[in-house]
Design a protein around this motif. Structure first.
Motif, mmCIF file in Angstrom:
data_model
loop_
_atom_site.group_PDB
_atom_site.id
_atom_site.type_symbol
_atom_site.label_atom_id
_atom_site.label_comp_id
_atom_site.label_asym_id
_atom_site.label_seq_id
_atom_site.Cartn_x
_atom_site.Cartn_y
_atom_site.Cartn_z
ATOM 1 N N THR A 56 -9.791 2.366 0.252
ATOM 2 C CA THR A 56 -8.529 2.829 0.922
ATOM 3 C C THR A 56 -8.343 2.098 2.368
ATOM 4 O OG1 THR A 56 -8.721 4.807 -0.193
ATOM 5 C CG2 THR A 56 -7.224 4.435 1.311
ATOM 6 N N GLN A 101 2.654 13.297 -6.248
ATOM 7 C CA GLN A 101 2.359 11.886 -7.103
ATOM 8 C C GLN A 101 3.227 11.332 -7.999
ATOM 9 O OE1 GLN A 101 -1.088 11.935 -10.346
ATOM 10 N NE2 GLN A 101 -1.952 11.244 -8.358
ATOM 11 N N TRP A 120 -0.687 -1.128 -4.546
ATOM 12 C CA TRP A 120 -2.056 -0.243 -4.384
ATOM 13 C C TRP A 120 -1.877 1.085 -4.201
ATOM 14 C CZ3 TRP A 120 -5.073 3.118 -1.880
ATOM 15 C CH2 TRP A 120 -6.492 3.180 -2.302
ATOM 16 N N TRP A 121 -2.310 2.232 -4.762
ATOM 17 C CA TRP A 121 -2.218 3.175 -4.674
ATOM 18 C C TRP A 121 -3.598 4.192 -5.063
ATOM 19 C CZ3 TRP A 121 0.833 7.158 -7.696
ATOM 20 C CH2 TRP A 121 1.176 6.639 -9.116
ATOM 21 N N ASP A 122 -3.763 5.156 -4.523
ATOM 22 C CA ASP A 122 -5.171 5.852 -4.945
ATOM 23 C C ASP A 122 -5.501 5.948 -6.288
ATOM 24 O OD1 ASP A 122 -3.720 7.900 -5.262
ATOM 25 O OD2 ASP A 122 -4.747 9.199 -3.446
ATOM 26 N N PHE A 159 0.839 -1.074 -0.091
ATOM 27 C CA PHE A 159 -0.108 0.112 0.000
ATOM 28 C C PHE A 159 0.998 1.126 0.024
ATOM 29 C CE2 PHE A 159 -2.299 3.490 1.831
ATOM 30 C CZ PHE A 159 -3.530 3.554 1.526
ATOM 31 N N LEU A 160 0.676 2.185 -0.787
ATOM 32 C CA LEU A 160 1.648 3.366 -1.259
ATOM 33 C C LEU A 160 1.039 4.674 -0.656
ATOM 34 C CD1 LEU A 160 4.450 4.123 -2.180
ATOM 35 C CD2 LEU A 160 3.437 4.730 -4.279
ATOM 36 N N SER A 161 1.524 5.108 0.485
ATOM 37 C CA SER A 161 0.866 6.370 1.199
ATOM 38 C C SER A 161 1.584 7.427 0.932
ATOM 39 C CB SER A 161 0.867 6.066 2.690
ATOM 40 O OG SER A 161 0.517 7.158 3.403
ATOM 41 N N TYR A 162 0.868 8.528 0.331
ATOM 42 C CA TYR A 162 1.842 9.885 0.104
ATOM 43 C C TYR A 162 1.008 10.919 -0.058
ATOM 44 C CZ TYR A 162 -0.475 9.120 -4.590
ATOM 45 O OH TYR A 162 -1.459 9.085 -5.590
ATOM 46 N N ALA A 185 5.643 9.249 -6.181
ATOM 47 C CA ALA A 185 4.963 8.054 -5.838
ATOM 48 C C ALA A 185 4.845 7.283 -6.952
ATOM 49 C CB ALA A 185 3.511 8.260 -5.309
ATOM 50 N N ARG A 186 4.600 7.591 -8.408
ATOM 51 C CA ARG A 186 4.668 6.839 -9.485
ATOM 52 C C ARG A 186 5.896 6.289 -9.709
ATOM 53 N NH1 ARG A 186 0.860 6.223 -13.306
ATOM 54 N NH2 ARG A 186 -0.010 7.983 -12.818
ATOM 55 N N ALA A 240 6.125 3.313 -7.473
ATOM 56 C CA ALA A 240 4.996 2.257 -7.608
ATOM 57 C C ALA A 240 5.588 1.460 -8.776
ATOM 58 C CB ALA A 240 3.623 2.731 -7.964
#
Length: 586
Positions: A46, A13, A31-33, A5-8, A16-17, A20
């Motif tokens: 979430t 973003q 999993w990220w939003d 689970f990626l929290s940022y 974060a990408r 990921a």
């Protein structure tokens, strides 16, 4: 169920990408939003993904530390023991996560061969390959301290240094072992070869003399100079837990020495730091470099070791019980002090002949004595008895001396307090405990410049974290005694930022505001003090003030100002009650 689970924060973003994509390229599902499908409820999906993920990677940045969503996700992950944080930009992490091991990936731009990334990926894989259902429930850095019970001795994490230990005993517990590899010389100077050898030799001696770790001898590690090194093989050959390695290079007119601490079991980098010095007269600066290195490395070793010990399900040895006792004291409330006493008693039960366990119990009892208004003479008597016994067992041990100095201060035995603090510092000048003990003793003696110099040394070693509160308390006292009221208010405010309900901070800051003429702010703090400690009386607070390390004239002024504030606050309360009654009548 996703592996990660990626929290940022949404503003991060693009970064974060990058993470990921790198995780997925390494064969891990993420999993990220951005993976939310149309029509799905954000909160529900979430939270489900967060709780089901085997590893929760939190990306800390100046933006994410302010996000309540990221903080909440990190808290849940910490509670579930799935948290794997990374720093993507320099920032002040939320205080509850300061002691959580965090990878420094501020430099990382996607290179899959980067050693820090590889170590981070290894840790993520370790969690992702395990079922979270198999993990025992552990303490969280944000949960309240539990009172001692027969079922559990859990704590969140720990910020104070562990005491040094004598030779290993079954009841004391096994100490971790550190090996310092020969540093590599990346310059072309033969003189620099001699410098790095001397640095490593002196570091080995300094670290072995100051902390509770076994340190392999310089000769043992010298055999690896110039060799291709398999750290895990060294760990197997010498039963090593941590390896320190480093290098020297010349950058124009300066020399840069880079050191890093490595987990010998898996090769993960736990800490790294650069030290720059002028490129000339390096041998003359050798002692300064050793002192600087030793202070930083010692703090990091202790932080990592304590964090691991406290997260264990229960203390298996006196060593672990002592670490838990020290953490509890950083919470600065009565419940946590009782918890510290319970752990210190456990340590003494397991290792009755270990002087640091005995002195720690004396210190915990002394802190409770002062915290409860310095009126329970039986409690003080017990604290002094344990302190005396510890000094008889080993009166030259720097931890025993520094702890005894504090207990003597609670007993108002000022000369003994100063003598013990000076002795502790002379024995171990790079120990956090000895530096703080001497700073406090100097404050009582009104040697404020010397006290502030000690505090500055401590702050350089420990720039953040819960243990900083001990230095801030002494700093606040010293600045108050010097008449530097604005700076004292700033120190008290820092204390309350670390622990909003801190007893000393809420007692000191209103007096300081009043000294400056800010009566409204002072009365606001008194109201907060009463709200946090509704059962404590004016007499208790005054007894605490009158047994503080302030000089006599300063604490008398402090007590008089506090009494005036208390009476004004009581008057305001009566006026508000009268007005409320009048309104009802009307």
């Amino acid at each position: 169920m996703a592996d990660i689970f990626l929290s940022y924060n949404r503003e991060d973003q693009a970064t974060a990408r990058l993470y990921a994509d790198a995780f997925e390229a390494a064969g891990l599902s993420v999993w990220w939003d951005v993976t939310l499908r149309a029509g799905e409820t954000y909160d529900v999906v979430t939270e489900t993904a967060l709780r089901e993920a085997r590893a929760v990677v939190v990306l800390w940045s100046p933006r994410s530390v302010l996000s309540r969503w990221v903080r909440a996700e990190a808290t849940i992950a910490d509670r579930n023991r799935t948290l794997v944080p990374a720093m993507i930009e320099q920032c002040e992490r939320p205080i509850m996560f300061e002691l959580t091991q965090t990878a420094d990936l501020t430099h990382w731009t996607g290179d899959s061969a980067d050693p820090v990334w590889q170590a981070f990926l290894t840790e993520v894989r370790r969690l992702a390959s395990s079922s979270t259902d198999e993990l025992p429930p552990g303490p969280t850095s944000g949960s309240p301290v539990s009172p001692p019970s027969e079922q559990t001795h859990e704590l969140q994490s720990m910020a104070q240094a562990a005491p040094a230990a004598p030779a290993d005993k079954p009841t004391l517990g096994k100490r971790s072992t550190v090996g310092i590899l020969p540093f590599s010389n990346r310059s072309t100077s033969a003189e620099d070869d001699e410098l790095v050898d001397a640095l490593v030799e002196d570091l080995t001696a300094a670290i072995s003399g100051n902390w509770g770790f076994r340190v392999l001898s310089y000769r043992t590690m010298a055999q690896y100079k110039g060799e291709r090194i398999d750290i895990r093989q060294i760990a197997r050959d010498h039963d090593v837990d941590y390896i320190m390695e480093g290098n020297l290079r010349r950058l124009g007119a300066k020399v840069r020495i880079t050191a890093q601490l490595v987990d010998a079991q898996n090769g993960a980098i736990l800490w790294t730091q650069k030290f720059d010095r002028p490129g000339t007269e390096l041998f003359e600066l050798l002692d300064d470099m050793v002192e600087d290195f030793t202070a930083h490395i010692g703090v990091q070793l202790e932080r990592i070791e304590l964090d691991r010990a406290v997260k264990a399900e229960k203390p298996d040895s006196a060593w672990d019980a002592l670490k838990r006792a020290w953490y509890s004291l950083t919470q600065t409330n009565t419940e946590s002090i009782h918890y510290a006493i319970a752990n210190a008693k456990k340590a003494v039960e397991l290792a009755p002949d270990y002087p640091v366990a005995v002195s720690t119990l004396g210190l915990c009892l002394g802190i409770l004595y002062q915290r409860e208004g310095s009126s329970d003479e039986e409690l003080l008597k017990q604290a002094l008895e344990h302190t005396t016994r510890a000094l008889q067992m080993n009166g030259q041990h720097h931890i025993v001396q520094s702890q005894a100095s504090l207990v003597k201060y609670y007993a108002q035995q000022w000369e003994d307090s100063l003598r013990l603090a000076e002795g502790a510092y002379e024995t171990s000048p790079n120990s956090m405990q000895t530096i703080l003990a001497l700073a406090g003793a100097y404050t009582r003696e009104e040697r404020y410049d010397e006290a502030m110099a000690m505090i500055e040394r401590f702050e350089a070693m420990v720039p953040r974290g819960l243990s900083l509160i001990f230095a801030l308390i002494t700093k606040c006292w010293a600045l108050y005694g010097m008449g530097r009221i604005d700076e004292a208010i700033e120190a008290a405010s820092q204390m309350l930022k670390l622990v909003p309900s801190d007893h000393t901070g809420l007692m000191m800051r209103p007096v300081l505001y009043a000294e400056r003429g800010d009566w409204d702010l002072a009365l606001r703090d008194i109201a907060e003090l009463k709200r946090c400690y509704p059962d404590e009386t004016l007499e208790l607070f005054l007894n605490t003030i009158m047994t503080s390390r302030l000089a006599d004239s300063v604490r008398e002024r402090n007590a008089a100002m506090f009494t005036e504030l208390w009476k004004r606050a009581e008057g305001q309360k009566e006026d508000q009650a009268a007005m409320s009654g009048a309104n009802i009548t009307e």
